[in-house]
Design a protein around this motif. Sequence first.
Motif, PDB file in Angstrom:
ATOM      1  N   PRO A  41       0.784  -1.247   0.000  1.00 28.74           N
ATOM      2  CA  PRO A  41       0.000   0.000   0.000  1.00 28.74           C
ATOM      3  C   PRO A  41       0.813   1.293   0.000  1.00 28.74           C
ATOM      4  CG  PRO A  41      -1.014  -1.583   1.464  1.00 28.74           C
ATOM      5  CD  PRO A  41       0.281  -2.200   0.993  1.00 28.74           C
ATOM      6  N   LEU A  42       1.817   1.430   0.850  1.00 28.02           N
ATOM      7  CA  LEU A  42       2.559   2.690   0.906  1.00 28.02           C
ATOM      8  C   LEU A  42       3.229   3.007  -0.424  1.00 28.02           C
ATOM      9  CD1 LEU A  42       3.631   5.065   2.749  1.00 28.02           C
ATOM     10  CD2 LEU A  42       5.733   3.742   2.744  1.00 28.02           C
ATOM     11  N   LEU A  43       3.706   1.992  -1.117  1.00 24.82           N
ATOM     12  CA  LEU A  43       4.402   2.222  -2.381  1.00 24.82           C
ATOM     13  C   LEU A  43       3.462   2.657  -3.496  1.00 24.82           C
ATOM     14  CD1 LEU A  43       7.011  -0.675  -2.362  1.00 24.82           C
ATOM     15  CD2 LEU A  43       7.364   1.730  -1.804  1.00 24.82           C
ATOM     16  N   LYS A  44       2.149   2.555  -3.276  1.00 31.81           N
ATOM     17  CA  LYS A  44       1.152   2.994  -4.263  1.00 31.81           C
ATOM     18  C   LYS A  44       0.913   4.500  -4.196  1.00 31.81           C
ATOM     19  CE  LYS A  44      -1.463  -1.320  -4.310  1.00 31.81           C
ATOM     20  NZ  LYS A  44      -2.752  -1.956  -4.040  1.00 31.81           N
ATOM     21  N   ASP A  45       1.210   5.104  -3.058  1.00 27.76           N
ATOM     22  CA  ASP A  45       0.965   6.537  -2.862  1.00 27.76           C
ATOM     23  C   ASP A  45       2.174   7.347  -3.292  1.00 27.76           C
ATOM     24  OD1 ASP A  45      -1.527   6.012  -1.705  1.00 27.76           O
ATOM     25  OD2 ASP A  45      -0.654   5.816   0.298  1.00 27.76           O
ATOM     26  N   PRO A  46       1.990   8.624  -3.630  1.00 29.66           N
ATOM     27  CA  PRO A  46       3.154   9.487  -3.912  1.00 29.66           C
ATOM     28  C   PRO A  46       3.986   9.669  -2.649  1.00 29.66           C
ATOM     29  CG  PRO A  46       1.105  10.502  -4.683  1.00 29.66           C
ATOM     30  CD  PRO A  46       0.724   9.312  -3.843  1.00 29.66           C
ATOM     31  N   GLY A  47       5.278   9.859  -2.820  1.00 23.52           N
ATOM     32  CA  GLY A  47       6.157  10.080  -1.683  1.00 23.52           C
ATOM     33  C   GLY A  47       7.530  10.512  -2.135  1.00 23.52           C
ATOM     34  N   ALA A  48       8.295  11.058  -1.200  1.00 27.18           N
ATOM     35  CA  ALA A  48       9.661  11.515  -1.467  1.00 27.18           C
ATOM     36  C   ALA A  48      10.640  10.510  -0.886  1.00 27.18           C
ATOM     37  CB  ALA A  48       9.886  12.883  -0.846  1.00 27.18           C
ATOM     38  N   ALA A  49      11.756  10.323  -1.585  1.00 22.45           N
ATOM     39  CA  ALA A  49      12.745   9.350  -1.118  1.00 22.45           C
ATOM     40  C   ALA A  49      14.133   9.712  -1.619  1.00 22.45           C
ATOM     41  CB  ALA A  49      12.391   7.948  -1.605  1.00 22.45           C
ATOM     42  N   PHE A  50      15.131   9.342  -0.833  1.00 14.12           N
ATOM     43  CA  PHE A  50      16.532   9.392  -1.237  1.00 14.12           C
ATOM     44  C   PHE A  50      17.020   7.957  -1.317  1.00 14.12           C
ATOM     45  CE2 PHE A  50      16.459  13.797  -0.455  1.00 14.12           C
ATOM     46  CZ  PHE A  50      17.627  14.349  -0.968  1.00 14.12           C
ATOM     47  N   VAL A  51      17.844   7.681  -2.305  1.00 14.58           N
ATOM     48  CA  VAL A  51      18.487   6.378  -2.418  1.00 14.58           C
ATOM     49  C   VAL A  51      19.992   6.612  -2.361  1.00 14.58           C
ATOM     50  CG1 VAL A  51      18.854   4.320  -3.826  1.00 14.58           C
ATOM     51  CG2 VAL A  51      16.594   5.413  -3.766  1.00 14.58           C
ATOM     52  N   THR A  52      20.644   5.906  -1.448  1.00 18.58           N
ATOM     53  CA  THR A  52      22.093   5.999  -1.271  1.00 18.58           C
ATOM     54  C   THR A  52      22.706   4.650  -1.590  1.00 18.58           C
ATOM     55  OG1 THR A  52      21.775   7.630   0.490  1.00 18.58           O
ATOM     56  CG2 THR A  52      23.935   6.539   0.390  1.00 18.58           C
ATOM     57  N   LEU A  53      23.777   4.689  -2.358  1.00 14.03           N
ATOM     58  CA  LEU A  53      24.537   3.484  -2.693  1.00 14.03           C
ATOM     59  C   LEU A  53      25.899   3.572  -2.035  1.00 14.03           C
ATOM     60  CD1 LEU A  53      23.819   3.431  -6.539  1.00 14.03           C
ATOM     61  CD2 LEU A  53      22.484   2.363  -4.708  1.00 14.03           C
ATOM     62  N   ARG A  54      26.367   2.454  -1.506  1.00 11.74           N
ATOM     63  CA  ARG A  54      27.688   2.403  -0.874  1.00 11.74           C
ATOM     64  C   ARG A  54      28.446   1.170  -1.357  1.00 11.74           C
ATOM     65  NH1 ARG A  54      27.587   6.231   2.991  1.00 11.74           N
ATOM     66  NH2 ARG A  54      25.590   6.713   3.925  1.00 11.74           N
ATOM     67  N   LEU A  55      29.752   1.331  -1.467  1.00 13.77           N
ATOM     68  CA  LEU A  55      30.657   0.199  -1.631  1.00 13.77           C
ATOM     69  C   LEU A  55      31.288   0.018  -0.259  1.00 13.77           C
ATOM     70  CD1 LEU A  55      32.354   0.926  -5.066  1.00 13.77           C
ATOM     71  CD2 LEU A  55      30.778  -0.922  -4.512  1.00 13.77           C
ATOM     72  N   ARG A  56      30.860  -1.009   0.433  1.00 14.60           N
ATOM     73  CA  ARG A  56      31.155  -1.180   1.845  1.00 14.60           C
ATOM     74  C   ARG A  56      30.604   0.035   2.581  1.00 14.60           C
ATOM     75  NH1 ARG A  56      33.928  -4.911  -0.194  1.00 14.60           N
ATOM     76  NH2 ARG A  56      35.002  -6.591   0.783  1.00 14.60           N
ATOM     77  N   GLN A  57      31.432   0.818   3.230  1.00 16.19           N
ATOM     78  CA  GLN A  57      30.929   2.011   3.922  1.00 16.19           C
ATOM     79  C   GLN A  57      31.198   3.303   3.150  1.00 16.19           C
ATOM     80  OE1 GLN A  57      28.935   1.738   6.571  1.00 16.19           O
ATOM     81  NE2 GLN A  57      29.191  -0.457   6.258  1.00 16.19           N
ATOM     82  N   VAL A  58      31.753   3.185   1.953  1.00 14.88           N
ATOM     83  CA  VAL A  58      32.135   4.363   1.174  1.00 14.88           C
ATOM     84  C   VAL A  58      30.993   4.762   0.243  1.00 14.88           C
ATOM     85  CG1 VAL A  58      33.812   5.267  -0.479  1.00 14.88           C
ATOM     86  CG2 VAL A  58      34.551   3.671   1.303  1.00 14.88           C
ATOM     87  N   LEU A  59      30.626   6.037   0.289  1.00 16.44           N
ATOM     88  CA  LEU A  59      29.561   6.557  -0.557  1.00 16.44           C
ATOM     89  C   LEU A  59      29.878   6.294  -2.023  1.00 16.44           C
ATOM     90  CD1 LEU A  59      26.908   8.218  -0.692  1.00 16.44           C
ATOM     91  CD2 LEU A  59      28.356  10.253  -0.902  1.00 16.44           C
ATOM     92  N   ARG A  60      28.878   5.820  -2.769  1.00 17.03           N
ATOM     93  CA  ARG A  60      29.031   5.545  -4.210  1.00 17.03           C
ATOM     94  C   ARG A  60      28.022   6.321  -5.051  1.00 17.03           C
ATOM     95  NH1 ARG A  60      29.675   5.415  -8.685  1.00 17.03           N
ATOM     96  NH2 ARG A  60      30.527   3.809 -10.036  1.00 17.03           N
ATOM     97  N   GLY A  61      26.987   6.868  -4.398  1.00 23.84           N
ATOM     98  CA  GLY A  61      25.987   7.671  -5.098  1.00 23.84           C
ATOM     99  C   GLY A  61      24.826   7.953  -4.173  1.00 23.84           C
TER     100      GLY A  61
END
Length: 182
Positions: A41-61
Amino acid sequence: MIERQAAMDIPGDDILWLARQAVEHYVRQGDLLAPPTDPPPLLKDPGAAFVTLRLRQVLRGCIGTLGPTKPTLAHEIITNAVAAASSDPRFPPVASSELAVLLYEVDILGALEPVPDEGHLDPEQYGVVVEAGRRRGVLLPAIEGVSSPRQQVAIARAKASIRPNQTVNLYRFTVTRFREME
């Protein structure tokens, strides 16, 4: 393993799976993953999100939105996951050789709340938006090494090239965080 920052009736496994599938599909196929036909249900509604990618603990995006820009949260997560993997200007696009070792984090944002000053911020509990004219700097909460509201605002200012003495509007927001752990 999944770490949840806040209690919320959200399918964390589904959210992280969706972000991972979006990136893997994009890197291998070159196009956007179709959103699930019958998401929770929650994924059907509009919403704001950030997606973070890491290689181990190092930021990748890391790419996200402060408010809904797509018809559903599922669309938002797919779009932001692909952007984190392919369009973060700090990094080259994710290569297929990295897919197996990427760790995913999805932050679902609450509404922006204006605050009068730094005294209403807590870098562990709230993310911050610093705004001056058309410039906006954003920093998510609970960032390692960020221990004070002053430091949090300074980093957000720097990200948006807002001068230290420039008058700004401040906003705070909460997140529900889902994170894959090593």
